[in-house]
Design a protein around this motif. Structure first.
Motif, short mmCIF file in Angstrom:
data_model
loop_
_atom_site.label_atom_id
_atom_site.label_comp_id
_atom_site.label_asym_id
_atom_site.label_seq_id
_atom_site.Cartn_x
_atom_site.Cartn_y
_atom_site.Cartn_z
N GLU A 6 0.66 5.64 0.41
CA GLU A 6 -0.16 6.81 0.73
C GLU A 6 0.23 7.98 -0.15
N THR A 7 -0.58 9.04 -0.12
CA THR A 7 -0.36 10.17 -1.01
C THR A 7 0.85 11.00 -0.62
N TRP A 25 0.84 -1.20 0.00
CA TRP A 25 0.00 0.00 0.00
C TRP A 25 0.87 1.25 0.00
N VAL A 73 -7.38 5.61 4.03
CA VAL A 73 -6.22 4.92 3.48
C VAL A 73 -6.16 3.53 4.10
N ARG A 133 -10.12 10.29 -4.31
CA ARG A 133 -11.18 10.75 -3.41
C ARG A 133 -12.51 10.92 -4.14
N SER A 163 -5.58 8.76 -3.13
CA SER A 163 -5.70 8.66 -1.68
C SER A 163 -4.94 7.46 -1.16
N TRP A 164 -5.02 6.36 -1.88
CA TRP A 164 -4.21 5.18 -1.58
C TRP A 164 -4.08 4.34 -2.83
#
Length: 215
Positions: A71-72, A69, A210, A104, A80-81
């Protein structure tokens, strides 16, 4: 005359104010964060693709570490993820790379067509002879191949698909163990699964959380 001029000025100001409020309201609405319930079952989504792959392909992740994963706040994605994953052929002889970027909102996903550095070249190249497939329900689809004879036998192909606020980047080798026919079958699975998910999920205002990696 002056009275009419004043009335005209006031009317113009009121009109401009109305436009500003309308545009501002649209801007807020378009950029408003949304969430889907239930969330995308990424593991199930990937295993559906795995079922469509030819023999010899395995998940490109270790047990207990299904996905990666991002994140931004990293350089990996503008979403967003995102999920960065793939599939391996015979222990890593070849690999399929796949990215799933979750924005988003659908509007923001349209504004950022290339969500990661690795997606900049995706979908570029030539279309092989005989390839005419386009996903029926994708909001966006770009497909291209490179290498080979430059006509009908490419060495790699890649594509970008968008389904509302989801952007999928897919890159694969093309050989006897992964043909264009195999690739089309996987694209059909992606199209079917994403369409079914969007149809049976609810979109509403709220933070796009997230999702974190499985430890």
């Amino acid at each position: 005359m002056r009275g009419w001029w004043r009335v005209g000025c006031v009317g113009s100001l009121l009109f401009l104010l109305l436009v500003c409020l309308t545009v501002g309201g649209c801007t807020v609405r378009f950029f408003q964060s949304t969430q889907r319930e239930p969330g995308l079952a990424v593991e199930q989504f990937l295993y559906k693709q795995l079922e469509a792959l030819p023999p010899g392909w395995t998940p490109g992740w270790a047990p207990g570490k299904l996905l990666i994963w991002a994140e931004t706040d990293s350089d990996a994605t503008w979403a967003s993820w995102a999920v960065f994953t793939g599939f391996n052929y015979k222990g890593g002889l070849e690999s399929i790379r796949e990215e799933i970027h979750v924005f988003r909102s659908s509007f923001v996903a349209r504004l950022i067509p290339y969500p990661s550095p690795s997606s900049l070249s995706a979908g570029k190249g030539y279309t092989p002879e005989g390839w005419s497939y386009r996903p029926l329900h994708a909001n966006r689809f770009e497909f291209g191949c490179e290498g080979g004879d430059g006509v009908s036998q490419p060495e790699r192909c890649s594509c970008i698909l968008r389904y509302e606020e989801y952007i999928i980047v897919f890159d694969t080798p093309i050989a006897d163990y992964m043909t264009l026919e195999d690739l089309q079958r996987i694209m059909e699975v992606i199209d079917r699964e994403m369409t079914d998910y969007l149809k049976h999920s609810t979109l509403r205002p709220g933070p796009r959380l997230v999702l974190m990696a499985i430890p």
